[in-house]
Design a protein around this motif. Structure first.
Motif, short mmCIF file in Angstrom:
data_model
loop_
_atom_site.label_atom_id
_atom_site.label_comp_id
_atom_site.label_asym_id
_atom_site.label_seq_id
_atom_site.Cartn_x
_atom_site.Cartn_y
_atom_site.Cartn_z
N GLY A 256 0.55 -1.33 0.03
CA GLY A 256 -0.01 0.06 0.19
C GLY A 256 0.81 1.28 0.01
N GLY A 257 2.15 1.31 0.65
CA GLY A 257 2.95 2.51 0.42
C GLY A 257 3.08 2.97 -0.79
N GLN A 258 3.13 2.30 -1.94
CA GLN A 258 3.27 3.07 -3.13
C GLN A 258 2.28 3.66 -3.83
OE1 GLN A 258 4.56 -0.20 -2.46
NE2 GLN A 258 6.44 -0.86 -3.62
N ALA A 259 1.11 3.23 -3.13
CA ALA A 259 -0.35 3.87 -3.67
C ALA A 259 -0.20 5.35 -3.80
CB ALA A 259 -1.38 3.25 -2.83
N PHE A 260 0.39 5.92 -2.89
CA PHE A 260 0.40 7.41 -2.77
C PHE A 260 1.31 8.22 -4.05
CE2 PHE A 260 -0.20 5.65 1.34
CZ PHE A 260 -1.31 6.51 1.92
N GLU A 261 2.41 7.77 -4.20
CA GLU A 261 2.96 8.11 -5.23
C GLU A 261 2.53 7.78 -6.70
OE1 GLU A 261 7.59 8.69 -6.98
OE2 GLU A 261 7.14 7.72 -5.17
N THR A 262 2.03 6.64 -6.62
CA THR A 262 1.25 6.30 -7.93
C THR A 262 0.08 6.83 -8.22
OG1 THR A 262 1.96 3.75 -7.32
CG2 THR A 262 0.29 4.11 -9.30
N TYR A 263 -0.69 7.18 -7.30
CA TYR A 263 -1.66 8.10 -7.70
C TYR A 263 -1.22 9.66 -8.06
CZ TYR A 263 -6.29 10.58 -7.35
OH TYR A 263 -7.59 11.33 -7.58
N GLU A 264 -0.28 10.10 -7.17
CA GLU A 264 0.00 11.47 -7.40
C GLU A 264 0.44 11.62 -8.66
OE1 GLU A 264 1.13 15.34 -6.91
OE2 GLU A 264 -0.24 14.18 -5.47
N ARG A 265 1.44 10.69 -9.30
CA ARG A 265 2.01 10.87 -10.52
C ARG A 265 0.92 10.37 -11.82
NH1 ARG A 265 8.21 9.41 -10.60
NH2 ARG A 265 7.75 10.26 -12.79
#
Length: 420
Positions: free
Chosen positions: A345-354
């Motif tokens: 789940g930790g990579q969800a934030f940058e994935t969505y941001e980008r």
């Protein structure tokens, strides 16, 4: 006459215009000397043309073997070359041979990579593209537009029995998973015959669908020779399945298109072998071109790696791949990008941001199965992460707000919280 345009990244010790002309000649009507029959009229109609050259950089040493010219600087450039559709009509293997053929052998280049290509609108009449694509695949899995599909991979890759696999699927179904797939290394093995695995897994999935109304999508790996793939495909359809996985590099374009033409299942395109085609910055093919080749075949889902993945691929490359899946192409509005490789789940934030998109399949293996609260906690943590990312929360805020996601941060990503 309609033309096809291809963009290459090249490196050469020669003048870029000279090297580009060699590429155009080799991949159309020319050879290393003039030959009888190669008239001006023929060249005007069938020869490739160099349409654009953009110098990018100069380096003192070559990126790979080619002509070594002492004292020469190696020029890097972006080159656009075009061909008349007459050269190959609508034969995609012939197109691939042109775009990716003997040009890689040319000694004039110490670097050459197909970056992208564009096809004329007439190709719409000859290629349907994906039957389900992004939207249809999410609908088959019962997932709405406001969140990503959440999926996982059966591990260990090989060695599990059909009974054990079915029990694992039951656990994941009860946890609320949307998507499960075979590993690309598992087809039909001594301990897990394909037909038996399909029968036992689909019994669990169908029973769960009868109870809850939600039918999990399971991507069975049908990869094999053409007869084997047809038999496996029919086995999945007859059992009530909705998806088949194919190792597209292993079976090739023509076999993949035949599978897609059958039209009953969403086709999950696994790109294992991708590093062999792409890892060198000046050799092979970049994802926008690669993706279009398989979209022409009709693949519905394409692997794109993930942010902070366990492999070599950069985050910028992954983001470009996701966006190229979303970009319209001929009759295909978009295909479903499959975000995987060391994800939690930790990579969800940058994935969505980008990307600013939830139109993807977000897969985690250990991120779900190794969660401190088990698979139920793992699935919850991924959904919580994406809900938080879309709502604008930070990773640290989400870890404090959601119990299961907080547990996953403690296990998988303490350093990412500290970096906030």
């Amino acid at each position: 006459m309609e033309r096809i345009f291809a963009t290459y990244l090249i490196e050469t010790p020669y003048e870029v215009e000279q090297a580009a002309a060699v590429l155009a000649g080799e991949q159309s009507s020319g050879t290393f000397v003039s030959v009888p029959g190669e008239t001006e009229e023929l060249r005007a109609r069938f020869a490739a043309r160099v349409e654009h050259i953009e110098l990018l950089d100069e380096v003192p040493t070559p990126s790979m073997p080619g002509d070594f010219l002492p004292g020469k600087i190696y020029k890097q450039a972006k080159v656009i070359v075009s061909w008349s559709v007459e050269n190959f009509e609508y034969n995609i293997p012939a197109l691939i041979s042109t775009l990716q053929g003997n040009l890689y052998e040319l000694r004039q280049f110490t670097g050459l990579k197909l970056d992208d290509f564009e096809l004329p609108n007439s190709y719409r009449e000859h290629f349907r593209g994906p039957k389900f694509g992004l939207r249809g695949t999410k609908e088959l899995a019962g997932v709405g537009p406001k969140r990503p599909m959440v999926g996982t991979i059966i591990k260990p890759s090989v060695g599990l029995t059909p009974d054990y696999t079915a029990d694992l699927v039951r656990t994941l179904a009860e946890a609320g998973i949307d998507f499960i797939k075979d590993d690309e290394l598992l087809t039909s093995s001594a301990n897990s015959p394909f037909a038996e695995r399909v029968e036992k897994v689909m019994r669990v999935i169908n029973e769960h669908a009868d109870k809850t109304g939600k039918k999990i999508m399971y991507a069975f790996n049908i990869t094999g020779d053409c007869r084997t793939m047809q038999t496996n495909y029919e086995t999945v359809v007859n059992a009530g399945g909705t998806c088949a996985m194919v190792s597209v590099n292993s079976v090739g374009w023509a076999a993949t298109k035949q599978i897609c033409n059958w039209g009953g299942l969403s086709i999950h395109g696994h790109r294992n072998g991708w590093g062999m085609l792409n890892r060198h910055p000046f050799l092979g093919i970049n994802f926008p071109a690669y993706n279009k080749i398989w979209r022409l075949a009709g693949v519905d889902q394409m692997h794109v790696n993930g942010i902070k993945n366990k492999f070599w691929e950069s985050d910028d490359s992954v983001v470009r791949s996701i966006k190229s899946c979303h970009k319209p192409f001929l009759n295909s509005e978009s295909v479903l990008p499959v975000v995987s490789s060391g994800q939690w789940g930790g990579q969800a934030f940058e994935t969505y941001e980008r990307t600013k998109s939830t139109d993807l399949l977000y897969m985690a293996g250990g991120g779900i199965m190794a969660h401190p609260s088990g698979p139920v906690g793992g699935v919850s943590a991924l959904r919580q992460a994406w809900k938080a990312a879309v709502s604008g929360m930070t990773l640290e805020q989400a870890a404090q707000e959601y119990k299961e996601f907080g547990e996953s941060v403690l296990k998988f990503g303490r350093k990412e919280v500290n970096a906030q």
